[in-house]
Every structure is written in C-alpha cells, then in structure tokens.
Design an enzyme around this catalytic site. Structure first.
Site, PDB file in Angstrom:
ATOM      1  N   ASN A 175       0.890  -1.166   0.000  1.00 56.19           N
ATOM      2  CA  ASN A 175       0.000   0.000   0.000  1.00 56.19           C
ATOM      3  C   ASN A 175       0.922   1.208   0.000  1.00 56.19           C
ATOM      4  OD1 ASN A 175      -1.750   2.080   0.452  1.00 56.19           O
ATOM      5  ND2 ASN A 175      -2.326   1.456   2.544  1.00 56.19           N
TER       6      ASN A 175
ATOM      7  N   LYS B 227       0.199   4.291  -0.257  1.00 54.44           N
ATOM      8  CA  LYS B 227      -0.361   5.500   0.366  1.00 54.44           C
ATOM      9  C   LYS B 227      -0.075   6.702  -0.547  1.00 54.44           C
ATOM     10  CE  LYS B 227       0.064   3.147   4.738  1.00 54.44           C
ATOM     11  NZ  LYS B 227       0.219   3.196   6.189  1.00 54.44           N
TER      12      LYS B 227
ATOM     13  N   HIS C 278      -9.293   1.491   4.895  1.00 56.20           N
ATOM     14  CA  HIS C 278      -8.013   1.682   5.581  1.00 56.20           C
ATOM     15  C   HIS C 278      -8.203   2.639   6.758  1.00 56.20           C
ATOM     16  CE1 HIS C 278      -3.890   2.685   6.452  1.00 56.20           C
ATOM     17  NE2 HIS C 278      -3.574   1.569   5.833  1.00 56.20           N
TER      18      HIS C 278
ATOM     19  N   GLU D  30      -6.485   4.953   7.828  1.00 57.37           N
ATOM     20  CA  GLU D  30      -6.203   6.371   7.534  1.00 57.37           C
ATOM     21  C   GLU D  30      -7.416   7.034   6.879  1.00 57.37           C
ATOM     22  OE1 GLU D  30      -2.556   5.604   5.449  1.00 57.37           O
ATOM     23  OE2 GLU D  30      -1.635   5.008   7.349  1.00 57.37           O
TER      24      GLU D  30
ATOM     25  N   GLU E 284      -5.317  -4.800  10.478  1.00 54.49           N
ATOM     26  CA  GLU E 284      -4.287  -3.792  10.682  1.00 54.49           C
ATOM     27  C   GLU E 284      -4.557  -3.049  11.988  1.00 54.49           C
ATOM     28  OE1 GLU E 284      -2.267  -2.668   6.741  1.00 54.49           O
ATOM     29  OE2 GLU E 284      -3.934  -1.289   7.026  1.00 54.49           O
TER      30      GLU E 284
ATOM     31  N   GLY F 250       2.747   2.288  10.711  1.00 51.45           N
ATOM     32  CA  GLY F 250       3.723   3.366  10.542  1.00 51.45           C
ATOM     33  C   GLY F 250       4.457   3.739  11.819  1.00 51.45           C
TER      34      GLY F 250
ATOM     35  N   SER G 245       3.497  -2.218  10.194  1.00 46.95           N
ATOM     36  CA  SER G 245       4.944  -2.344  10.398  1.00 46.95           C
ATOM     37  C   SER G 245       5.471  -3.739  10.072  1.00 46.95           C
ATOM     38  CB  SER G 245       5.333  -1.931  11.826  1.00 46.95           C
ATOM     39  OG  SER G 245       4.972  -0.580  12.062  1.00 46.95           O
TER      40      SER G 245
END
Ligand code: 13P
Length: 255
Positions: A13, A15, A99, A101, A171, A177, A217
């Site tokens: 991904n 991003k 996701h 985010e 996730e 991250g 991660s």
C-alpha cells in the site's frame, strides 16, 4: 481446507507516495527480483495517478496492480472520487477499502466502507477490506468487538459467492507506521477471531477459504514469523513496500 490451500497475498500500500516516473522505475526494478516467486499473489496498490504507469510496467510480470480506494456510486457529482468502473477499465485488479487512515482522516465509517466494498466487487475487483482496533480500543479490551463489528457491517449484503473476492487485512491502528508491530501471537489471535466471524456470517467452509492478511509495520525482518502463523495468509505492507529489496524479502518469506 487448511492454510496451505488458501491464497497468500502480499500487497503493498503505497499511500501518498511515488510519481508516475518513480512508479515505472520501481516496478521495472522490482519485477526481475520477484520473477518466478509464484507461491503468493504480488500486488501493489498505488495512488490513482500512478495506475497507468504501474499497469504498463507490470504488464507481463507476476505483479498485479491495485488502487487505494473506490467510490460507492457508479458515476456522478462526486468531486475528487473514482469509480470502480474507472479502475477496472485501467487494468486495476485489486482495491483497498476501509483503511484506518481513511477512517481517521477522511471521515469514513463502517457504512461507507460497506458501500465502497460492494462497488469494488460489482466491478470485478478483488477487495482488500481493512479492519483493526485503535490503541484505546485494545486497552479497553474491545479489540474483538471492534474488528467483529467492522467486518460484519462491511460485509453486509455481500453473498458467499462474492466473499471469494474479498481479502481481509487485520491492521491494528497502533501498529501502522509506528514500527511497533503486533507480536505474531497478537496478530494470530485476532486473525483467528476474524475467521470465526466469517464462519458465523457465512460458513465454516467460507471461513477456511478466506485470505486474512496482517498489516502494521510488517518488514523484511518480521515477515517470516508473522506469515508462519496458521491464520495469517499474507501481508498489507506500507513503508516496506516502497523499497524493492525489503518488499522482495517479504515476498520471498511468503513462498
Ligand atoms: P506500515 O507498513 O507502514 O506500518 O503501514 C501499514 C499499512 O497501513 C498498510 O496498509
């Protein structure tokens, strides 16, 4: 069915990273590195503007291209959005929905995620559905409730037949991250619970067949251990998918 019979999917991904020129350069370098590694599906989910370059560079390789989101409606006055038909027509095969985010910064809810997931399926895309708890939810002891609710709402109205084109990515938000990976035991526990939710919603057979990835991660150093777990069938990789050597090591670990 056991783990060995499920599809293993290693997906990057990207991003909001990479220009079209960088995309061409990256995939041209990556393709020979992962050539012949057919023990897993290899997918790169890239920004919309990079799709054309990615599809062209991946043509004739074992790398498939995905997008990072899709709108729920087929067309219309939705400034800034992209439809499933548009993605499919560009050669996109996968799409990420839900996701964290998107949920955190762009107001997406379980209900919008459900709409986007169904739009992806309706256009023949394989959909990577992301679920995961925040640190607060983990500390409050509601990890299973959180991922169960996210999974159930996202899949509402999705048939058992359509489920074959859904991949679930667990996730944990606190691991994204941050360099703070879930332990393989923590990741396995939740992936197993998600499989249980699929059994409850569909059937034991559907649950055995669904691909469940871990993301957060995942890197060249920890991938092999995470991927060795019974209920982890792949990875959704952010930072490490931007480096050809690291991503190749993860793909290799999935063989
Ligand atoms: P990182 O691998 O950078 O933690 O990102 C994970 C992720 O969000 C993939 O969707």
């Amino acid at each position: 069915m056991n783990k060995a019979k499920r599809n293993v999917v290693i997906a990057g991904n990207w991003k909001m990273n990479m220009t079209p020129a960088q995309t061409t350069e990256f995939i041209t370098a990556l393709a020979p590195m992962v050539a012949g590694m057919d023990g897993c599906k290899i997918v790169l989910c890239v920004p919309y503007v990079d799709i054309a370059a990615a599809v062209a560079a991946a043509n004739g390789t074992n790398i498939e291209i995905g997008a990072e989101n899709v709108h729920m409606e087929a067309k219309g006055a939705y400034t800034g959005e992209i439809s499933g038909e548009m993605l499919a027509s560009c050669g996109v095969k996968y799409v990420i929905v839900g996701h964290s985010e998107r949920r955190q910064y762009f107001g997406e809810t379980d209900v919008t995620v459900n709409g986007r997931l169904k739009a992806g399926l309706a256009n023949g895309l394989k959909v990577i559905l992301c679920v995961g708890e925040t640190l607060t939810e983990r500390e409050q002891g509601i990890t299973f409730e959180t991922v169960s609710k996210q999974t159930k709402i996202a899949l509402s109205g999705v048939s058992a037949e359509e489920l074959a084109n859904v991949i679930i990515a667990y996730e944990p938000v606190w691991a994204i991250g941050t360099g703070k990976t879930a332990t393989s035991a923590q990741a396995e526990e939740v992936c197993k619970a998600i499989r249980g939710v699929i059994a409850e919603l569909y059937s034991a057979e559907a649950a055995e067949g669904v691909t469940i990835q871990y993301g957060g991660s995942m890197n060249a150093g920890n991938a092999a251990e995470l991927l060795s777990m019974e209920n982890i069938d792949g990875g959704l990789i952010g930072g490490a998918s931007l480096k050809t050597a690291d991503f190749t090591t993860i793909v290799k670990a999935a063989q």
